[in-house]
Design a protein around this motif. Sequence first.
Motif, PDB file in Angstrom:
ATOM      1  N   HIS A 160      -0.131   9.862   5.208  1.00 48.38           N
ATOM      2  CA  HIS A 160       1.035   9.446   5.992  1.00 48.38           C
ATOM      3  C   HIS A 160       1.933  10.640   6.331  1.00 48.38           C
ATOM      4  CE1 HIS A 160       0.667   5.056   6.229  1.00 48.38           C
ATOM      5  NE2 HIS A 160       0.029   5.153   5.072  1.00 48.38           N
ATOM      6  N   GLU A 204       0.820  -1.209   0.000  1.00 50.28           N
ATOM      7  CA  GLU A 204       0.000   0.000   0.000  1.00 50.28           C
ATOM      8  C   GLU A 204       0.847   1.249   0.000  1.00 50.28           C
ATOM      9  OE1 GLU A 204      -1.878   3.165   2.575  1.00 50.28           O
ATOM     10  OE2 GLU A 204      -0.205   1.850   2.971  1.00 50.28           O
ATOM     11  N   TRP A 228      -5.917  -2.077   6.937  1.00 47.37           N
ATOM     12  CA  TRP A 228      -4.664  -1.961   7.703  1.00 47.37           C
ATOM     13  C   TRP A 228      -4.287  -0.528   8.022  1.00 47.37           C
ATOM     14  CZ3 TRP A 228      -5.063  -3.428   2.547  1.00 47.37           C
ATOM     15  CH2 TRP A 228      -4.616  -2.484   1.613  1.00 47.37           C
ATOM     16  N   HIS A 229      -4.922   0.443   7.386  1.00 50.87           N
ATOM     17  CA  HIS A 229      -4.505   1.845   7.528  1.00 50.87           C
ATOM     18  C   HIS A 229      -5.361   2.519   8.592  1.00 50.87           C
ATOM     19  CE1 HIS A 229      -3.185   5.877   5.710  1.00 50.87           C
ATOM     20  NE2 HIS A 229      -4.196   6.211   6.493  1.00 50.87           N
ATOM     21  N   GLU A 235      -8.863  -0.321   2.823  1.00 47.30           N
ATOM     22  CA  GLU A 235      -7.555  -0.591   3.426  1.00 47.30           C
ATOM     23  C   GLU A 235      -7.743  -0.909   4.915  1.00 47.30           C
ATOM     24  OE1 GLU A 235      -4.767   2.188   0.519  1.00 47.30           O
ATOM     25  OE2 GLU A 235      -4.747   2.550   2.676  1.00 47.30           O
ATOM     26  N   ASP A 254       0.148   2.090   9.134  1.00 49.60           N
ATOM     27  CA  ASP A 254      -0.304   0.829   8.559  1.00 49.60           C
ATOM     28  C   ASP A 254       0.127  -0.279   9.502  1.00 49.60           C
ATOM     29  OD1 ASP A 254      -1.205   2.135   6.250  1.00 49.60           O
ATOM     30  OD2 ASP A 254       0.791   2.034   5.352  1.00 49.60           O
TER      31      ASP A 254
HETATM   32 ZN   LIG Z   1      -1.491   3.630   4.831  1.00 46.84          ZN
END
Ligand SMILES: [Zn+2]
Length: 268
Positions: free
Chosen positions: A183, A40, A241-242, A239, A190
């Motif tokens: 980010h 990602e 995971w984010h 996503e 993540d």
């Molecule tokens: Zn991310």
Amino acid sequence: MSKYGLLLLTAILLIGCNQQEILPSLPLTTSAKHLEDKQEIELVDVVVQKESDEVLEDKTTETEDKPEQIEKDPILVVDNPTSVEVLVNKQRKLPDGYSPKDLVVPNVPFYFSEDDPKKKMRKEAAAALEKLFKGAEQAQLDLVAASGYRSYERQKTIYEYNVTTRGQAVADKYSARPGTSEHQTGLAMDVTTAQVAFSLEETFRQTNEGEWLEQNAHSYGFVIRYPKGKEEITGYSYEPWHIRYVGKSIATEIYDQSLTLEEYFTRE
Ligand SMILES: [Zn+2]
């Protein structure tokens, strides 16, 4: 090779030394989805997400017809970059060169051991992340951090490389402009787990860690920033995971009402 294949190749070349593990086994015919899910970090930068090849085909034509439309596409500069409530997306960027002043490395396990700026988060978010990881540990889960802060300069390098090699229209379609990556706020991380070999992919949601994260992140002040079914609103694929720190109050409201950050800030 298709245009899309070329793009993937570009992405792979850009991925560089810190992503070597996926390079040898990654055929160019691999779907964008797979690539994106695997990495990602760079794919948000380079290949991006939801818009698949048919969009590229459409856009190519459109670009030839009306190139001025893309250049005039305004990106608003946020006026609260240091707020934990800052909303950054493809339409809203951080000020040029913005870098948070309070970045620290949270005391949580990472999947790699070397020093890297991507271990960092802003102080408040890092403290909250440590609590979240403690909570996961108490639930006998094995969360691992993968990628937090990403600098303006790094994003700029990737974007400008794409402009140089592919032209601005394609670069805009497939890479985040510097300043538009969440980010860069220092508020995102993540996370992953050994069960998915520390990768960033949708199957993370099916692990106990992924399920726990979705149900509990808000209690620690985090939201799943790019939820399933909200791709059109966030501009990003699902996503799981984010996670993004916004503080417990907002995170809980967003969780309870199944909102995105975009919807939260624009609701009546
Ligand atoms: Zn991310």
